[in-house]
Design a protein around this motif. Sequence first.
Motif, PDB file in Angstrom:
ATOM      1  N   ARG A 155       0.801  -1.146  -0.384  1.00 15.69           N
ATOM      2  CA  ARG A 155       0.158  -0.171   0.202  1.00 15.69           C
ATOM      3  C   ARG A 155       0.803   1.474  -0.085  1.00 15.69           C
ATOM      4  NH1 ARG A 155      -3.955  -1.824   4.221  1.00 15.69           N
ATOM      5  NH2 ARG A 155      -5.670  -2.908   3.303  1.00 15.69           N
ATOM      6  N   PRO A 156       0.485   2.101  -0.498  1.00 18.99           N
ATOM      7  CA  PRO A 156       0.929   3.617  -0.729  1.00 18.99           C
ATOM      8  C   PRO A 156       0.952   4.218   0.636  1.00 18.99           C
ATOM      9  CG  PRO A 156      -0.518   3.543  -2.159  1.00 18.99           C
ATOM     10  CD  PRO A 156      -0.867   2.320  -1.821  1.00 18.99           C
ATOM     11  N   VAL A 157       2.583   5.120   0.958  1.00 17.12           N
ATOM     12  CA  VAL A 157       2.212   5.692   2.674  1.00 17.12           C
ATOM     13  C   VAL A 157       1.151   5.964   2.988  1.00 17.12           C
ATOM     14  CG1 VAL A 157       4.782   5.610   2.649  1.00 17.12           C
ATOM     15  CG2 VAL A 157       3.725   7.124   1.564  1.00 17.12           C
ATOM     16  N   ARG A 158       0.622   7.662   4.007  1.00 11.75           N
ATOM     17  CA  ARG A 158      -1.105   7.347   4.237  1.00 11.75           C
ATOM     18  C   ARG A 158      -0.160   9.052   3.735  1.00 11.75           C
ATOM     19  NH1 ARG A 158      -2.558   4.479   9.162  1.00 11.75           N
ATOM     20  NH2 ARG A 158      -3.438   2.212   7.541  1.00 11.75           N
ATOM     21  N   HIS A 159       0.915   9.387   4.159  1.00  9.95           N
ATOM     22  CA  HIS A 159       0.992  10.591   4.267  1.00  9.95           C
ATOM     23  C   HIS A 159       2.993  11.431   4.376  1.00  9.95           C
ATOM     24  CE1 HIS A 159       1.561  14.213   5.571  1.00  9.95           C
ATOM     25  NE2 HIS A 159       2.313  14.275   7.284  1.00  9.95           N
ATOM     26  N   LEU A 160       2.759  12.047   3.461  1.00 16.02           N
ATOM     27  CA  LEU A 160       4.165  12.658   2.797  1.00 16.02           C
ATOM     28  C   LEU A 160       4.620  13.072   4.061  1.00 16.02           C
ATOM     29  CD1 LEU A 160       4.316  11.238  -0.899  1.00 16.02           C
ATOM     30  CD2 LEU A 160       5.623  10.661   0.704  1.00 16.02           C
ATOM     31  N   PRO A 161       5.740  13.961   4.235  1.00 15.05           N
ATOM     32  CA  PRO A 161       5.892  14.755   4.826  1.00 15.05           C
ATOM     33  C   PRO A 161       6.013  16.240   3.655  1.00 15.05           C
ATOM     34  CG  PRO A 161       8.276  13.235   5.472  1.00 15.05           C
ATOM     35  CD  PRO A 161       6.904  12.839   4.415  1.00 15.05           C
ATOM     36  N   GLY A 190       5.984  18.926   2.003  1.00 15.83           N
ATOM     37  CA  GLY A 190       7.764  19.313   0.481  1.00 15.83           C
ATOM     38  C   GLY A 190       8.279  18.210  -0.494  1.00 15.83           C
ATOM     39  N   PHE A 191       7.090  17.421   0.195  1.00 13.85           N
ATOM     40  CA  PHE A 191       7.719  16.320  -1.101  1.00 13.85           C
ATOM     41  C   PHE A 191       6.074  16.645  -2.426  1.00 13.85           C
ATOM     42  CE2 PHE A 191       9.370  14.115   2.231  1.00 13.85           C
ATOM     43  CZ  PHE A 191      10.725  13.038   1.112  1.00 13.85           C
ATOM     44  N   THR A 192       6.931  16.343  -4.043  1.00 16.74           N
ATOM     45  CA  THR A 192       6.327  17.062  -4.778  1.00 16.74           C
ATOM     46  C   THR A 192       5.301  15.682  -5.668  1.00 16.74           C
ATOM     47  OG1 THR A 192       8.683  17.356  -6.069  1.00 16.74           O
ATOM     48  CG2 THR A 192       7.662  18.695  -5.448  1.00 16.74           C
ATOM     49  N   GLU A 193       6.004  14.576  -5.058  1.00 13.12           N
ATOM     50  CA  GLU A 193       5.598  13.784  -6.320  1.00 13.12           C
ATOM     51  C   GLU A 193       4.522  12.620  -5.541  1.00 13.12           C
ATOM     52  OE1 GLU A 193       6.565  13.070  -9.409  1.00 13.12           O
ATOM     53  OE2 GLU A 193       7.881  14.794  -9.590  1.00 13.12           O
ATOM     54  N   HIS A 194       3.871  11.845  -6.463  1.00  8.43           N
ATOM     55  CA  HIS A 194       3.231  11.127  -5.828  1.00  8.43           C
ATOM     56  C   HIS A 194       4.053   9.709  -5.251  1.00  8.43           C
ATOM     57  CE1 HIS A 194       0.107   8.245  -5.205  1.00  8.43           C
ATOM     58  NE2 HIS A 194      -0.250   8.075  -6.022  1.00  8.43           N
ATOM     59  N   ALA A 195       3.581   8.930  -4.371  1.00 10.25           N
ATOM     60  CA  ALA A 195       4.545   7.638  -3.461  1.00 10.25           C
ATOM     61  C   ALA A 195       3.703   6.243  -3.832  1.00 10.25           C
ATOM     62  CB  ALA A 195       4.868   8.341  -2.417  1.00 10.25           C
ATOM     63  N   PRO A 196       3.372   5.528  -5.045  1.00 11.99           N
ATOM     64  CA  PRO A 196       3.127   4.293  -5.294  1.00 11.99           C
ATOM     65  C   PRO A 196       3.479   3.065  -4.195  1.00 11.99           C
ATOM     66  CG  PRO A 196       4.313   4.513  -7.304  1.00 11.99           C
ATOM     67  CD  PRO A 196       4.121   6.269  -6.151  1.00 11.99           C
ATOM     68  N   GLY A 197       2.615   2.510  -4.130  1.00  5.92           N
ATOM     69  CA  GLY A 197       3.176   1.010  -3.062  1.00  5.92           C
ATOM     70  C   GLY A 197       4.396   0.953  -3.708  1.00  5.92           C
ATOM     71  N   SER A 198       5.149   0.706  -2.864  1.00  6.65           N
ATOM     72  CA  SER A 198       6.215  -0.545  -2.958  1.00  6.65           C
ATOM     73  C   SER A 198       6.270  -1.712  -3.625  1.00  6.65           C
ATOM     74  CB  SER A 198       7.423  -0.818  -2.294  1.00  6.65           C
ATOM     75  OG  SER A 198       8.262   1.039  -1.623  1.00  6.65           O
ATOM     76  N   THR A 199       7.292  -2.512  -4.786  1.00  7.69           N
ATOM     77  CA  THR A 199       7.042  -3.359  -5.504  1.00  7.69           C
ATOM     78  C   THR A 199       8.301  -4.506  -4.823  1.00  7.69           C
ATOM     79  OG1 THR A 199       7.962  -3.007  -7.061  1.00  7.69           O
ATOM     80  CG2 THR A 199       5.788  -2.257  -6.971  1.00  7.69           C
ATOM     81  N   LEU A 200       7.325  -5.958  -4.216  1.00  9.60           N
ATOM     82  CA  LEU A 200       8.421  -7.127  -3.700  1.00  9.60           C
ATOM     83  C   LEU A 200       8.292  -7.706  -5.941  1.00  9.60           C
ATOM     84  CD1 LEU A 200      10.686  -7.894  -2.389  1.00  9.60           C
ATOM     85  CD2 LEU A 200       8.674  -9.598  -1.653  1.00  9.60           C
TER      86      LEU A 200
END
Length: 123
Positions: free
Chosen positions: A5-11, A13-23
């Motif tokens: 799952r993607p992170v619920r909150h980015l600190p 100042g972050f400008t990009e969307h953070a999709p979920g990490s993959t394995l």
Amino acid sequence: MLTFRPVRHLPAGFTEHAPGSTLRFSLGPDKISLGLNVNGNEEPFSLVRQDVEVTLGDGALLTYSEVLSSILDQDAALAVRGDAAEQCWRIVQPVLDAWRRGEAPLDEYPAGSAGPATWPQLP
């Protein structure tokens, strides 16, 4: 492939969307990769996807050759007991029969997709 799952909150100042990490696991036992969201090289508040991949050494035999070799050598390490195999078929056979009769539709979807369109999407 396992998608986290993607992170619920980015600190702030972050400008990009953070999709979920993959394995990702390859079909054989020789490769594993992990896709991570990391800070960009040039811009510390930008997220980029980086893949970390490890290739394991070649085994002495191909996967199925290893199983067949174990059978011929009477090595039971890769086998199941007969009663366990019978129990597995007792569980699976009614499902196979229902699919053949059309009583339990088998939903098909392209590999790598989010699944069949009729399935509920996870948050």
